[in-house]
Design a protein around this motif. Structure first.
Motif, PDB file in Angstrom:
ATOM      1  N   THR A 136       1.102  -1.339   0.004  1.00 57.21           N
ATOM      2  CA  THR A 136      -0.143  -0.051  -0.063  1.00 57.21           C
ATOM      3  C   THR A 136       0.936   1.180  -0.097  1.00 57.21           C
ATOM      4  O   THR A 136       1.978   1.264   0.409  1.00 57.21           O
ATOM      5  CB  THR A 136      -0.690  -0.155   1.152  1.00 57.21           C
ATOM      6  N   ALA A 137       0.356   2.484  -0.268  1.00 51.23           N
ATOM      7  CA  ALA A 137       1.026   3.599  -0.597  1.00 51.23           C
ATOM      8  C   ALA A 137       1.492   3.847   0.846  1.00 51.23           C
ATOM      9  O   ALA A 137       2.850   4.529   1.023  1.00 51.23           O
ATOM     10  CB  ALA A 137       0.222   4.789  -0.975  1.00 51.23           C
ATOM     11  N   GLU A 138       0.784   3.849   1.946  1.00 58.75           N
ATOM     12  CA  GLU A 138       1.142   3.993   3.333  1.00 58.75           C
ATOM     13  C   GLU A 138       2.552   3.050   3.645  1.00 58.75           C
ATOM     14  O   GLU A 138       3.530   3.576   4.360  1.00 58.75           O
ATOM     15  CB  GLU A 138       0.153   3.797   4.359  1.00 58.75           C
ATOM     16  N   VAL A 139       2.561   1.719   3.254  1.00 57.52           N
ATOM     17  CA  VAL A 139       3.534   1.079   3.741  1.00 57.52           C
ATOM     18  C   VAL A 139       5.038   1.269   3.122  1.00 57.52           C
ATOM     19  O   VAL A 139       5.823   0.922   3.556  1.00 57.52           O
ATOM     20  CB  VAL A 139       3.162  -0.700   3.746  1.00 57.52           C
ATOM     21  N   VAL A 140       4.676   1.455   1.781  1.00 52.08           N
ATOM     22  CA  VAL A 140       5.779   1.911   0.815  1.00 52.08           C
ATOM     23  C   VAL A 140       6.235   3.298   1.352  1.00 52.08           C
ATOM     24  O   VAL A 140       7.486   3.454   1.596  1.00 52.08           O
ATOM     25  CB  VAL A 140       5.318   2.143  -0.461  1.00 52.08           C
ATOM     26  N   ARG A 141       5.644   4.020   1.705  1.00 56.36           N
ATOM     27  CA  ARG A 141       6.255   5.390   2.479  1.00 56.36           C
ATOM     28  C   ARG A 141       7.110   5.160   3.621  1.00 56.36           C
ATOM     29  O   ARG A 141       8.066   5.590   3.675  1.00 56.36           O
ATOM     30  CB  ARG A 141       5.146   6.447   2.474  1.00 56.36           C
ATOM     31  N   SER A 142       6.348   4.223   4.603  1.00 54.56           N
ATOM     32  CA  SER A 142       7.190   4.049   5.897  1.00 54.56           C
ATOM     33  C   SER A 142       8.444   3.357   5.480  1.00 54.56           C
ATOM     34  O   SER A 142       9.400   3.273   6.144  1.00 54.56           O
ATOM     35  CB  SER A 142       6.096   3.427   6.698  1.00 54.56           C
ATOM     36  N   THR A 143       8.308   2.418   4.435  1.00 58.30           N
ATOM     37  CA  THR A 143       9.415   1.612   4.198  1.00 58.30           C
ATOM     38  C   THR A 143      10.574   2.389   3.463  1.00 58.30           C
ATOM     39  O   THR A 143      11.844   2.075   3.752  1.00 58.30           O
ATOM     40  CB  THR A 143       9.183   0.298   3.358  1.00 58.30           C
ATOM     41  N   PHE A 144      10.486   3.084   2.654  1.00 56.25           N
ATOM     42  CA  PHE A 144      11.300   3.788   1.904  1.00 56.25           C
ATOM     43  C   PHE A 144      11.491   5.262   1.936  1.00 56.25           C
ATOM     44  O   PHE A 144      12.495   5.941   1.401  1.00 56.25           O
ATOM     45  CB  PHE A 144      10.864   3.735   0.192  1.00 56.25           C
ATOM     46  N   ALA A 145      10.515   5.946   2.542  1.00 54.45           N
ATOM     47  CA  ALA A 145      10.807   7.469   2.607  1.00 54.45           C
ATOM     48  C   ALA A 145      11.941   8.031   3.327  1.00 54.45           C
ATOM     49  O   ALA A 145      12.757   9.006   2.944  1.00 54.45           O
ATOM     50  CB  ALA A 145       9.383   7.981   3.461  1.00 54.45           C
ATOM     51  N   HIS A 146      12.533   7.224   4.179  1.00 55.11           N
ATOM     52  CA  HIS A 146      13.613   7.705   5.042  1.00 55.11           C
ATOM     53  C   HIS A 146      14.804   7.742   4.092  1.00 55.11           C
ATOM     54  O   HIS A 146      15.869   8.484   4.349  1.00 55.11           O
ATOM     55  CB  HIS A 146      13.871   6.916   6.290  1.00 55.11           C
ATOM     56  N   TYR A 147      14.884   6.765   2.945  1.00 53.45           N
ATOM     57  CA  TYR A 147      16.068   7.120   1.955  1.00 53.45           C
ATOM     58  C   TYR A 147      16.238   8.167   1.414  1.00 53.45           C
ATOM     59  O   TYR A 147      17.112   8.608   1.092  1.00 53.45           O
ATOM     60  CB  TYR A 147      16.063   5.803   1.111  1.00 53.45           C
ATOM     61  N   TYR A 148      15.033   8.855   1.166  1.00 48.88           N
ATOM     62  CA  TYR A 148      14.954  10.221   0.230  1.00 48.88           C
ATOM     63  C   TYR A 148      14.966  11.299   1.270  1.00 48.88           C
ATOM     64  O   TYR A 148      15.110  12.264   0.880  1.00 48.88           O
ATOM     65  CB  TYR A 148      13.662  10.244  -0.442  1.00 48.88           C
ATOM     66  N   ALA A 149      14.613  11.176   2.479  1.00 46.30           N
ATOM     67  CA  ALA A 149      14.719  12.158   3.497  1.00 46.30           C
ATOM     68  C   ALA A 149      16.262  12.431   3.792  1.00 46.30           C
ATOM     69  O   ALA A 149      16.484  13.815   3.923  1.00 46.30           O
ATOM     70  CB  ALA A 149      13.998  11.896   4.795  1.00 46.30           C
ATOM     71  N   ASN A 150      17.037  11.607   3.843  1.00 41.79           N
ATOM     72  CA  ASN A 150      18.570  11.889   3.922  1.00 41.79           C
ATOM     73  C   ASN A 150      19.281  10.800   2.991  1.00 41.79           C
ATOM     74  O   ASN A 150      19.798   9.973   3.720  1.00 41.79           O
ATOM     75  CB  ASN A 150      19.049  11.948   5.521  1.00 41.79           C
ATOM     76  N   PRO A 151      19.160  10.912   1.661  1.00 40.53           N
ATOM     77  CA  PRO A 151      20.218   9.745   1.252  1.00 40.53           C
ATOM     78  C   PRO A 151      21.659   9.608   1.440  1.00 40.53           C
ATOM     79  O   PRO A 151      22.204   8.642   1.299  1.00 40.53           O
ATOM     80  CB  PRO A 151      19.812  10.259  -0.393  1.00 40.53           C
ATOM     81  N   ARG A 152      22.053  11.026   1.666  1.00 43.56           N
ATOM     82  CA  ARG A 152      23.528  11.113   1.746  1.00 43.56           C
ATOM     83  C   ARG A 152      23.954  10.072   3.253  1.00 43.56           C
ATOM     84  O   ARG A 152      25.008   9.395   3.213  1.00 43.56           O
ATOM     85  CB  ARG A 152      24.002  12.339   1.931  1.00 43.56           C
ATOM     86  N   LEU A 153      23.050  10.375   4.297  1.00 41.84           N
ATOM     87  CA  LEU A 153      23.313   9.669   5.545  1.00 41.84           C
ATOM     88  C   LEU A 153      23.264   7.959   4.969  1.00 41.84           C
ATOM     89  O   LEU A 153      24.154   7.458   5.471  1.00 41.84           O
ATOM     90  CB  LEU A 153      22.143   9.936   6.502  1.00 41.84           C
ATOM     91  N   HIS A 154      22.474   7.574   4.311  1.00 38.70           N
ATOM     92  CA  HIS A 154      22.499   6.166   3.929  1.00 38.70           C
ATOM     93  C   HIS A 154      23.508   5.662   3.266  1.00 38.70           C
ATOM     94  O   HIS A 154      24.264   4.601   3.461  1.00 38.70           O
ATOM     95  CB  HIS A 154      21.131   5.696   3.356  1.00 38.70           C
ATOM     96  N   ILE A 155      24.092   6.518   2.177  1.00 33.09           N
ATOM     97  CA  ILE A 155      25.250   6.291   1.374  1.00 33.09           C
ATOM     98  C   ILE A 155      26.808   6.221   2.473  1.00 33.09           C
ATOM     99  O   ILE A 155      27.188   5.427   2.322  1.00 33.09           O
ATOM    100  CB  ILE A 155      25.599   7.399   0.457  1.00 33.09           C
ATOM    101  N   LEU A 156      26.519   7.244   3.423  1.00 35.45           N
ATOM    102  CA  LEU A 156      27.848   7.225   4.273  1.00 35.45           C
ATOM    103  C   LEU A 156      27.627   6.182   5.083  1.00 35.45           C
ATOM    104  O   LEU A 156      28.712   5.451   5.604  1.00 35.45           O
ATOM    105  CB  LEU A 156      27.656   8.585   5.015  1.00 35.45           C
ATOM    106  N   ARG A 157      26.415   5.842   5.583  1.00 38.77           N
ATOM    107  CA  ARG A 157      26.308   4.463   6.735  1.00 38.77           C
ATOM    108  C   ARG A 157      26.813   3.399   5.819  1.00 38.77           C
ATOM    109  O   ARG A 157      27.397   2.309   6.362  1.00 38.77           O
ATOM    110  CB  ARG A 157      25.057   4.324   7.071  1.00 38.77           C
ATOM    111  N   GLY A 158      26.406   3.088   4.407  1.00 37.68           N
ATOM    112  CA  GLY A 158      26.957   1.891   3.750  1.00 37.68           C
ATOM    113  C   GLY A 158      28.187   1.859   3.645  1.00 37.68           C
ATOM    114  O   GLY A 158      28.994   0.763   3.744  1.00 37.68           O
ATOM    115  N   LEU A 159      28.986   2.893   3.594  1.00 44.05           N
ATOM    116  CA  LEU A 159      30.432   3.057   3.237  1.00 44.05           C
ATOM    117  C   LEU A 159      31.147   2.662   4.921  1.00 44.05           C
ATOM    118  O   LEU A 159      32.032   1.742   4.650  1.00 44.05           O
ATOM    119  CB  LEU A 159      31.013   4.507   3.191  1.00 44.05           C
ATOM    120  N   ALA A 160      30.493   3.011   6.053  1.00 42.93           N
ATOM    121  CA  ALA A 160      30.913   2.641   7.411  1.00 42.93           C
ATOM    122  C   ALA A 160      30.713   1.205   7.649  1.00 42.93           C
ATOM    123  O   ALA A 160      31.488   0.408   7.774  1.00 42.93           O
ATOM    124  CB  ALA A 160      30.303   3.426   8.330  1.00 42.93           C
TER     125      ALA A 160
END
Length: 455
Positions: free
Chosen positions: A106-130
């Motif tokens: 559903t739109a709500e579940v998709v939003r809760s699953t993926f929204a944080h990646y677009y809220a701060n994509p750089r943070l996720h990229i840096l965490r992946g590096l770490a």
């Protein structure tokens, strides 16, 4: 033929397609069965069967189709949002495991699953590096060694079972190599490398046979250096492979500088202690940093209590052990005390900041308003679980003073920056690393771990 460009499909378009196909699954299966029956009837006279016309006729079930649609829908949205370019390797593996039993689409579940990646994509990229580098060498766990201008990062890391598929661990070695290369590529904004592309490079790419002069009679050295090849991967990275399946991954100056910059940005700085009555407020995107106070997340607290042997008495059923008496120095607003009390144990907190002490007291905790380092020790506690100040080496004084509060046979567990273990070494005990970003929700990404000392 129309020359109009196709409009990119949105997530809502994909969810709508999924809903339509789920609703139509029974009709599609019936249409397939009817078509098969029509073909069979077309191959016989008066319904008199001789031999099957349809050989290997597939069995189709509407429920199976709906399950497949759910997995397909999630993968389509994952690809449409380019999550692969943002998520860490650990997150990608978690998503793959989730597909075994995916949640509703559903739109709500998709939003809760993926929204944080677009809220701060750089943070996720840096965490992946770490995450990719933290397990390779202790230097990558050191907050001090990744600071810009500090020469402490290794130019080479050793990877096991990376040279082929002959061993049961060969695929794991290549996966880890791919994770490292892709974490660096994501930080650099370069295309990611697939497993197939990496295999082609390792098997068919540019490789140089390396020969070395070996001391006469040194058979061990001869064995170690036989069949050594050097593979140019590109992007200022190359790999030396050995006959035993292991590989040495080397980073050139440009790649090493990018690793240094990325990890330094992710880890950030630990703020100093301040006067509790007159905190010097500085602009920050994290409230916890503005308050110069890093509270303990629930997962960290649970790990610390487990390490200290402080179990949840409410889950024991009959005849649980006697409650323990737990001390939390510098308890802040009482988050460790919260879980200790929830587990059914007795607790005492000490806090010098009046507002935080009042917040802990308002939750029903026994809290002494005082500077912990000035409190006279009383060896009455079964365990001390603490999150002392991280700045500099202030934690050393706090831990050593806290040890004086333990009864004989008691246990102290302290949450500490990884630098305490990998660089300073002022305290002796059993060390356990915490996952990358364990304190992210509290406002810092400094590498952390748990130190256990028994009295």
């Amino acid at each position: 033929m129309s020359s109009a460009l196709a409009t990119p499909r949105t997530v809502l378009d994909l969810i709508e397609e999924y809903d339509e196909k789920v609703a139509n699954a029974d009709a599609v299966v019936k249409a397939y069965e009817d078509a098969c029956s029509a073909v069979e009837m077309a191959g016989c006279v008066m319904g008199t069967y001789a031999e099957p016309v349809l050989r290997g006729r597939a069995y189709v079930n509407a429920n199976d189709m709906r399950k497949n649609l759910l997995k397909s829908g999630w993968k389509a949205i994952y690809n449409r949002l380019n999550i692969d370019m943002i998520a860490s390797a650990n997150d990608k593996r978690l998503f793959e495991r989730t597909l075994a039993d995916p949640p509703p689409l559903t739109a709500e579940v998709v939003r809760s699953t993926f929204a944080h990646y677009y809220a701060n994509p750089r943070l996720h990229i840096l965490r992946g590096l770490a995450e990719a580098f933290v397990g390779l060498d202790p230097a990558y766990k050191s907050h001090a060694k990744v600071k810009i201008g500090v020469k402490g990062l290794p130019k080479r890391v050793i990877l096991h079972n990376v040279a082929g598929y002959g061993s049961p661990h060969g695929s794991y070695g290549r996966d880890r190599l791919r994770d490292i290369l892709n974490a660096l590529a994501a930080y650099q904004g370069k295309p990611l490398m697939t497993h197939g592309e990496l295999s082609m490079i390792l098997e068919d790419g540019e490789a140089l046979r390396v020969t070395r002069e070996v001391p006469k009679g040194d058979t061990a050295c001869q064995r170690a250096n036989s069949d050594e090849t050097e593979t140019i991967i590109g992007r200022d990275v190359w790999l030396k492979r050995y006959h035993n399946g292991n590989g040495h991954l080397y980073f050139g100056p440009t790649a090493l500088l990018d690793i240094n910059r990325g990890l330094a940005e992710f880890y950030g700085d630990v703020l100093p202690d301040v006067d509790p009555e007159n905190p010097e407020r500085q602009p920050s995107t994290a409230v916890a940093k503005d308050l110069q106070f890093y509270w303990s997340p629930d997962k960290v607290i649970a790990a610390a209590l487990e390490f200290a042997g402080v179990h949840d008495l409410t889950k024991w059923g009959y005849n649980p052990p006697e409650p323990l008496r737990i001390l939390e120095p510098s308890c802040g607003d009482g988050r460790i005390l919260d879980m200790v009390t929830k587990y059914g144990h007795r607790s005492l907190g000490i806090e010098y900041h009046a507002v935080r002490a009042a917040q802990a007291q308002a939750k029903g905790h026994s809290v002494v308003l005082a500077n912990f380092l000035e409190c006279p020790p009383s060896p009455d506690f079964d365990a001390v679980v603490m999150n002392p100040p991280f700045y500099g080496r202030h934690y050393v004084k706090h831990v050593r003073h806290a040890l004086k509060f333990l009864r004989p046979g008691g246990t102290l567990v302290s949450i500490l920056p990884a630098t305490a273990h990998y660089d300073h070494g002022d305290l002796e005990g059993e060390w356990r690393d915490l996952p990358v970003g364990s304190f992210a929700e509290a406002g810092t990404n400094v590498p952390t771990g748990l130190l256990r000392i028994k009295s």
